[in-house]
Scaffold this motif. Sequence first.
Motif, PDB file in Angstrom:
ATOM      1  N   CYS A 267       0.811  -1.223   0.000  1.00 30.25           N
ATOM      2  CA  CYS A 267       0.000   0.000   0.000  1.00 30.25           C
ATOM      3  C   CYS A 267       0.839   1.266   0.000  1.00 30.25           C
ATOM      4  N   SER A 268       2.034   1.223   0.574  1.00 25.84           N
ATOM      5  CA  SER A 268       2.866   2.421   0.686  1.00 25.84           C
ATOM      6  C   SER A 268       3.781   2.639  -0.517  1.00 25.84           C
ATOM      7  N   ASN A 269       3.660   1.817  -1.544  1.00 23.15           N
ATOM      8  CA  ASN A 269       4.577   1.895  -2.675  1.00 23.15           C
ATOM      9  C   ASN A 269       4.643   3.297  -3.286  1.00 23.15           C
ATOM     10  N   GLY A 270       5.854   3.678  -3.685  1.00 21.22           N
ATOM     11  CA  GLY A 270       6.084   4.972  -4.328  1.00 21.22           C
ATOM     12  C   GLY A 270       5.945   4.834  -5.830  1.00 21.22           C
ATOM     13  N   THR A 271       4.714   4.700  -6.295  1.00 19.97           N
ATOM     14  CA  THR A 271       4.462   4.365  -7.693  1.00 19.97           C
ATOM     15  C   THR A 271       4.533   5.556  -8.626  1.00 19.97           C
ATOM     16  N   ARG A 272       4.546   6.763  -8.084  1.00 22.19           N
ATOM     17  CA  ARG A 272       4.780   7.967  -8.906  1.00 22.19           C
ATOM     18  C   ARG A 272       6.216   8.416  -8.661  1.00 22.19           C
ATOM     19  N   VAL A 273       7.107   8.047  -9.555  1.00 20.13           N
ATOM     20  CA  VAL A 273       8.529   8.340  -9.386  1.00 20.13           C
ATOM     21  C   VAL A 273       8.857   9.619 -10.157  1.00 20.13           C
ATOM     22  N   PHE A 274       9.051  10.707  -9.426  1.00 16.05           N
ATOM     23  CA  PHE A 274       9.391  11.996 -10.021  1.00 16.05           C
ATOM     24  C   PHE A 274      10.917  12.135 -10.073  1.00 16.05           C
ATOM     25  N   VAL A 275      11.455  12.316 -11.277  1.00 20.55           N
ATOM     26  CA  VAL A 275      12.900  12.413 -11.458  1.00 20.55           C
ATOM     27  C   VAL A 275      13.224  13.782 -12.066  1.00 20.55           C
ATOM     28  N   GLN A 276      14.156  14.502 -11.434  1.00 18.33           N
ATOM     29  CA  GLN A 276      14.523  15.819 -11.961  1.00 18.33           C
ATOM     30  C   GLN A 276      15.115  15.661 -13.355  1.00 18.33           C
ATOM     31  N   ARG A 277      14.714  16.533 -14.240  1.00 13.42           N
ATOM     32  CA  ARG A 277      14.935  16.353 -15.685  1.00 13.42           C
ATOM     33  C   ARG A 277      16.397  16.091 -16.054  1.00 13.42           C
ATOM     34  N   LYS A 278      17.318  16.756 -15.407  1.00 14.69           N
ATOM     35  CA  LYS A 278      18.741  16.597 -15.721  1.00 14.69           C
ATOM     36  C   LYS A 278      19.195  15.140 -15.538  1.00 14.69           C
ATOM     37  N   LEU A 279      18.559  14.422 -14.600  1.00 14.42           N
ATOM     38  CA  LEU A 279      18.967  13.054 -14.269  1.00 14.42           C
ATOM     39  C   LEU A 279      18.132  12.006 -14.996  1.00 14.42           C
ATOM     40  N   LEU A 280      17.076  12.426 -15.669  1.00 10.40           N
ATOM     41  CA  LEU A 280      16.053  11.507 -16.135  1.00 10.40           C
ATOM     42  C   LEU A 280      16.578  10.425 -17.071  1.00 10.40           C
ATOM     43  N   ASP A 281      17.313  10.783 -18.090  1.00 10.51           N
ATOM     44  CA  ASP A 281      17.747   9.801 -19.084  1.00 10.51           C
ATOM     45  C   ASP A 281      18.627   8.714 -18.479  1.00 10.51           C
ATOM     46  N   SER A 282      19.622   9.119 -17.694  1.00 18.64           N
ATOM     47  CA  SER A 282      20.520   8.128 -17.100  1.00 18.64           C
ATOM     48  C   SER A 282      19.780   7.282 -16.063  1.00 18.64           C
ATOM     49  N   PHE A 283      18.852   7.895 -15.343  1.00 17.48           N
ATOM     50  CA  PHE A 283      18.055   7.147 -14.360  1.00 17.48           C
ATOM     51  C   PHE A 283      17.254   6.050 -15.054  1.00 17.48           C
ATOM     52  N   LEU A 284      16.555   6.423 -16.132  1.00 16.68           N
ATOM     53  CA  LEU A 284      15.739   5.448 -16.850  1.00 16.68           C
ATOM     54  C   LEU A 284      16.586   4.337 -17.451  1.00 16.68           C
ATOM     55  N   GLU A 285      17.710   4.684 -18.007  1.00 12.37           N
ATOM     56  CA  GLU A 285      18.568   3.682 -18.645  1.00 12.37           C
ATOM     57  C   GLU A 285      19.023   2.635 -17.631  1.00 12.37           C
ATOM     58  N   ARG A 286      19.475   3.090 -16.478  1.00 11.64           N
ATOM     59  CA  ARG A 286      19.968   2.154 -15.468  1.00 11.64           C
ATOM     60  C   ARG A 286      18.816   1.407 -14.777  1.00 11.64           C
ATOM     61  N   LEU A 287      17.687   2.070 -14.637  1.00 13.58           N
ATOM     62  CA  LEU A 287      16.516   1.409 -14.066  1.00 13.58           C
ATOM     63  C   LEU A 287      16.064   0.250 -14.946  1.00 13.58           C
ATOM     64  N   VAL A 288      15.986   0.469 -16.241  1.00 10.41           N
ATOM     65  CA  VAL A 288      15.566  -0.581 -17.166  1.00 10.41           C
ATOM     66  C   VAL A 288      16.553  -1.744 -17.136  1.00 10.41           C
TER      67      VAL A 288
END
Length: 486
Positions: free
Chosen positions: A282-303
């Motif tokens: 129930c407490s899951n953080g399902t809306r993950v807000f990532v600051q734009r400068k970090l977004l691409d690298s965050f998504l790449e490593r997350l995937v």
Amino acid sequence: MTDTGILEAWIDGAYRPATTDCFETLNPATGEILAQVRIAGGAEVEAAVAAARRGFAVWSAMTGAERGRILTRAAQLLRARNDELARLETLDTGKPIQETEAIDIHSGADCLEYFGGLAASLTGEHIDLGSAFAYTRREPLGICAGIGAWNYPMQIACWKAAPALACGNAMIFKPAELTPLTAVKLAEVFAEAGMPPGVFNVVQGFAETGQLLTRHPGIAKVSLTGEVGTGIKVMTDAAASLKHVTLELGGKSPLIVFDDAEVDRAISGAMLGNFYSAGEVCSNGTRVFVQRKLLDSFLERLVERTRRMVIGDPLDPATQVGALIGEEHLQKVLGYIERGKAEGADAVIGGKRVTEGALGQGAFVEPTVFANCRDDMSVVREEIFGPVMSVLAFDEEEEVIERANATPYGLAAGVFTRDLARAHRTVAHLQAGTCWINNYNITPIEMPFGGVKLSGIGRENGKAAIEHYSQLKSVYVELGEVECPY
């Protein structure tokens, strides 16, 4: 389980055979029947209330230290049976055995130990009034009803029972109908630990059984873990007799990653906050807000890290992602995934049911990450309760706080940043009852847990829980002369 092979209610310290109908509980990983479970009707609930009334008379008369010793002994017995109970929990929930062995039973034991240790210290205070004094007594409420959710059956049973019992109350617990197997095992453990009959009772069934409890005039308090609609019904029923109510409900929690965050730590937090227990938290953080400068690298490593997760047989120690609770819930999750795609979100990984081999017989879905999400999308606004993460870009601190709070829920929130001043500043403005900084979904028993807005009322765990399972009596004692103007 009685010798008939049917799981009966546990009332007055023993299984109570009944002639009411049964329902089947299934293994969500295979679809196989695990047990036939008796539905508790009016006769069983009345018997449980009568037993609890008798048990309360004995239990509340014991000292806090005596009650604490029994709870502590029960914690030791739970730990001793960890392997057996973890396997049963995995069969019933579809969760990986590595989770249930490491967390589910042990966290329940932690709870019993914590409140067992507090039981002897639950006293009032002395108030000096000069020629008089006053004191307060902390007293139990009476009979408490606990209504559990299906994602953490044993843990939730302990979270509700431990503070209630430490305060001297009796309890009637109704587990979720989808996961009814381990609550009666907790009852067996309490009995073995020396708890008097009737102090902890278990009745199984559906909403009708729960309503018999929430409407019963002999019950003083109801504690529910469940979804918002059920919480509203429980509160409505409880209002008729002004029952005390604690509600731990759903959420659509924000997890905020600032551009100075330690990226791997933030990704770990996002994965724990979305994929642990197949996202059924129930407490899951399902809306993950990532600051734009970090977004691409965050998504790449997350995937990349999500791709390495092991989906498999929940009883296999290597499995990291098990089954959802059942076919009906699986279809709900898949429906949200399709809606996300239709609304324009990009499923950068996952998004499909697992159909290969033996897993095709169960309720398995791939961990899913949506990118290019908007705040108005269904997958962003509504609680899915599955392994579905929505990633959203943001630019400024004030902006993300406003967007994070733009939800009727307020259970939890997370912030990842190296700037602790910003972390504390952000947390102070987030409308959430439970927050984490540079971690996520860690819930030690010492820390109160609960939400605001539609996510609930009251708190589980920590000393705060004592307030919800006890009441104060004030006593004035005159030492001097009584002045009367008449």
